[in-house]
Structure formats: C-alpha cells, structure tokens
Design an enzyme around this catalytic site. Structure first.
Site: not given
Ligand SMILES: O=P(O)(O)OC[C@H]1O[C@H](OP(=O)(O)OP(=O)(O)O)[C@H](O)[C@@H]1O
Ligand SMILES: NC(=O)CC[C@H](N)C(=O)O
Ligand SMILES: [Mg+2]
Length: 511
Positions: A2, A28, A103-104, A260
C-alpha cells in the site's frame, strides 16, 4: 503493498494528499482514502474502492477540511479481503479519536485480534490487520493518557508497546484528533517511510510518505528516512518530535520493493531504486555470460514497465541491441497487484501488444523484473511467438519466487507460485520459452547493496524462505494458504466476523 501519506501543513491539505496519493497509485489500486483534521479535532473522511481519480470527486474534496491529514492507497495482503470495509484509513473514537493508515502485514494478526477481544475488550469489525493495529495503538495510548493531556512521551511509550505486541511489517501514519500526526516504522524497517519538509512564511510543513517520489512531486524536500523502530510526532502547530521506540532496531528493508514495487525515481533507505535495477541488469548479464557463452540472441526486449532499467543495462553489458518490442496501454494499471487471477490474465493482453518487426525471424531475449505466478511471462512468450519470433529466451532480474510473502505483498500460496517445485527447465516449458535465466539471490542482494552505503541486510523471504521476524513456520504458511480467499475471519468462536457494513463509498464526518 500500500501507499501511505501524512501531512501537517499551514493551509488546507486535501489537494496535497490527493496529489500525493496519485503519485503512490502504483502501490495499490484497490481502494483509496483520505482523512483530514480540523484544529478542534473534527475529522473528515472519504474512502472508496478503486483508483484515486475515481474515488475522489470535487464534492468529496470540498468536504475534506483541515491542515492536517493522512491518505492511503490499498493493495490487500494475504488473509485480507478486497472489500470496501477494509479500505483505509481506519477510525477509532477512543481515546481522543484516531485515524490510521498502514502499509505492511501483521504476522500475529490472529493473536492480536483475540487479545483485543478477550483482554482489551475492543471489537475488531473486519478481517483487516490494520484495524487491529489501530486498536492496539489506541489501547496503549488510552492506558497511558492522563485525562485530556497528551505529550510526546505518552505517544512514544504507546508506540514502544505496539512494537512489543505486534509482529510483522508496518509503516504507519495516524492522526490523533486535536493533537497531530504520528508516524512509525517496524523495528526491521521492512516497509519504507520517508519524511520531508517544506518551508513557508507561516512556518515549516511536514510530509511523511511511503516513497520519496511523493515528496518530490508535491514540492517537499526530503529530510531523511524514518528509522526502523522510530516514531515521529508532529503537532498540529508543526512542532516535530521523534524517538527510537524499539529495543532492538535493525534495518532490513524488503528487497521486493527494489525489484518491483517502488517507482524507479524513488530513493528508499538511501538507495536509488533505479540504480539498484541497473545493477540487477549488470549482475544478470554476468550470469548470462557464464551460463550461455555462445549467445544466440539478436535483441533484448523489456516487459514494460518495471523491467526497463534492468533490461537496458543487461543489453548494454552484453553488447546487444535493446528494443521496445511491447507497447503498453498507458490506461491499464499494474497487473500483478490486481485482485483475481482471471483479471490479471486478461489484463496482460489488453496491456501489452507486440511490435511485429522486432520479433519476426529473430531470437529474442525477453527481460522481466520477476516471475511470480507466471501470468505475464506465459502470455508474453506466446505473443512473441505469434509475432514471428524464432527463439524466445526469458530472463528474470530477480531469483525464482518460491515462498509466500507475509509482509505486505500478495503472494500467499506456494501453489500459485510458478517456481514452486519446478526448476528452470520446467519453468521454461511451462511458460513456453526456449530457456529461462534467473538472477542468483546473492547477486540480487549485491545489486541493491551496491546502490547503498549503509544497507547490507534485506528481507528476502520470498526468494530464500528465511523470514526475518523469526515467527514464521510451516504451520503459519499452511494457515494463510488455507485462509486464502476467505473474507471472513474464523477466530473468536465465530463471533467477530467481517461485517461489510459499508455500502457504497464511505463518507463520514467523524465528530
Ligand atoms: O509472474 P506474474 O505473476 O505475472 O508477475 C510478475 C509480473 O507482474 C509485474 O508487472 P505489472 O504488470 O504488475 O507492473 P509493471 O507495469 O510495473 O511491470 C512484474 O513487473 C512482472 O511483469
Ligand atoms: N499491502 C498492504 O500494505 C496492505 C495493508 C493491510 N495489510 C491491508 O490489507 O489493508
Ligand atoms: Mg511487469
């Protein structure tokens, strides 16, 4: 993965958050949300499913009042559902009123949820680990807060306790209504988080973001990375406090960010993502020289977008021509982070189309940053052959992805990963290529470390099977594999289920 963003400004912050989220969209595509805060503590939230540009209309933007706020773009992780109920930020009314974006992925989510219910007497309404994280933070803050007084020590002590209770990966931004912005990063620094500033005649403004590219485009100057385990508290008035809140911090960022996830123009933990990808191309070229001395390749072609930097450098290093053989439809998003395999598959063909002249009668080397499920490579190899290629070789700038990713990337089952139980020959057969070449893990680590003057250790579990938090075993992997696809949590005697209470876009004035 995210994208998260938090701003403390001197003027209304809604447009800054919107613009920043647009720049983080590649992290995201599932849902987006913004919360703004007025000085008197009134919070305004708007979130919904879809891309930033689709979620926020002018009328929504107008209702986002305040000079402080946070934003989130969501890509659901293993175990979580792709639903509006799990769109972020999350809100909890006590203590003070807190909103949080994460995020995570928390690896002890199930345990936390149980503790929340049984011991802390807090109800978690979704299967989102982020909602649990918010409640742990809220609970720890509540235990320490003395009346309506809130000083930095109280906040930092609460974060310290969060680090003790929570396992996994988390970069977090939160707003405490009436007080300010809090940001923190897990003790291993698995997920990225940077802080920047902008000086105005009224004083300094601060922005915390997943990637430096958000600061650049909004006009904020990069200050530094938030350190692993560190917490930052910026008051509504713009006073910045920071403290190390972990007993044992160490920096081991997720290497897949460099492969990526992140944009190439970002710098994370002092590492230029672009430089790291160029280095990956160099190292892969070295390996190809070793394993394929007599190279029967006419042209090197990247699979747009992410592999471009590595493919270019690989071609340079091998002295081969580099050509753009696939044109990408710029209106289609990233395929890998789409939920659902059918959608991903369809999207590859809609997204990429070959230029015949680059393939006809040639031996081509296609280069991608990684092969995960093999969805992209299978389609692409077929397209290259249909376009008239004689031989199709495939190279991956990352090693085979063999293990589930439990820290925020949706690669949850070994069954889905094309490299599970297959060697390079099997994989070549499976995707229809004449041969497949993979980067070695040591060379990948070296490539990223060479772009850094301080990071030597990375979170590499999806390639190595070594999980840095030390709490992941076979049983855990089996469990997330079994849970795959179920939007309902099965814990708490079946009592607390993910109730999708929100219908349509969620918009609230949180007073
Ligand atoms: O083996 P797979 O499961 O297909 O996943 C790997 C592919 O997915 C990603 O591309 P994506 O289209 O998401 O984004 P990009 O345009 O940034 O390359 C990645 O760059 C690979 O091309
Ligand atoms: N990819 C992420 O960072 C997702 C955050 C959180 N685990 C969620 O599912 O919403
Ligand atoms: Mg790609």
């Amino acid at each position: 993965m995210c994208g998260i963003l938090g701003v403390v400004a001197k003027t209304p912050v809604n447009q800054l958050l919107y613009d920043g989220l647009l720049v983080l969209q590649h992290r995201g595509q599932d849902a987006a949300g913004i919360v703004t805060a007025e000085p008197n503590g009134v919070l305004h939230m708007h979130k919904g499913s879809g891309l930033v540009r689709d979620v926020f209309r002018t009328r929504n933007m107008r209702s986002l009042i305040g000079n402080v706020g946070i934003g989130h773009v969501r890509y659901p992780t293993a175990g979580s559902a792709s639903s509006l109920a799990e769109a972020q930020p999350f809100y909890v009314n006590s203590p003070f009123g807190i909103v949080l974006a994460h995020n995570g992925n928390l690896t002890n989510h199930k345990q936390l949820k149980e503790d929340m219910y049984r011991t802390d007497l807090r109800h978690i309404n979704t299967s989102s680990d982020s909602e649990a994280l918010l409640n742990v933070f809220a609970h720890e803050l509540q235990r320490r807060a003395k009346g309506f007084e809130l000083n930095p020590d109280t906040i930092f002590d609460a974060v310290r306790e969060v680090h003790r209770r929570v396992r996994g990966a988390y970069a977090v931004v939160a707003v405490i209504a009436g007080y300010g912005l809090v940001a923190f990063r897990d003790a291993n620094g698995i997920r990225p988080l940077v802080i920047g500033q902008h000086d105005t005649p009224q004083g300094t403004e601060y922005m915390v973001a997943s990637e430096s590219v958000a600061l650049d485009t909004i006009g904020f100057k990069m200050l530094r990375d938030v350190a692993p385990g560190e917490a930052i508290y910026i008051t509504n008035e713009g006073e910045l406090h920071s403290r190390q809140c972990s007993d044992a911090p160490r920096l081991a960022p997720c290497i897949f960010e460099f492969v990526y996830f992140a944009r190439p123009d970002s710098v994370m933990d002092g590492i230029s993502v672009y430089q790291a990808r160029l280095n990956m191309g160099d190292n892969l070229a070295e390996k190809m020289r070793r394993v394929m001395p007599a190279m029967d390749i006419d042209v090197v072609i990247p699979i747009p977008d992410t592999s471009r930097a590595s493919a270019l450098q690989l071609a340079n290093h091998l002295g081969l021509p580099y050509r753009e053989g696939f044109i990408k439809n710029r209106y289609i998003g990233r395929t890998f982070i789409m939920p659902g395999q059918a959608g991903r598959k369809k999207s590859v063909r809609q997204k990429l189309n070959p230029i015949g002249v680059e393939f006809k009668g040639k031996n081509v080397l296609l280069v991608d940053d990684s092969i995960v499920r093999g969805t992209t490579s299978k389609e692409i190899v077929q397209m290259a052959r249909e376009a008239g290629a004689q031989k199709v070789f495939f190279a991956s700038a990352a090693p085979p992805v063999k293990y589930p990713h439990v820290y925020g990337i949706d690669m949850p089952t070994r069954e889905e990963l094309i490299a599970t139980g297959r060697d390079e020959f099997d994989i070549a057969r499976e995707i229809g290529a004449d041969a497949v070449f993979y980067q070695d893990l040591d060379s990948l680590v070296q490539a990223v470390a060479d772009a850094s003057d301080k990071v030597t250790q990375f979170e590499t579990s999806c390639f190595s099977g070594h999980y840095i938090t030390g709490d992941i075993d076979e049983a855990y992997l089996d469990e997330i594999e079994n849970r795959r696809g179920s939007p309902l949590s099965k814990d708490l005697d079946g009592r607390s289920r993910a109730l999708d209470l929100n219908v349509g876009v969620a918009e609230q004035n949180l007073i």
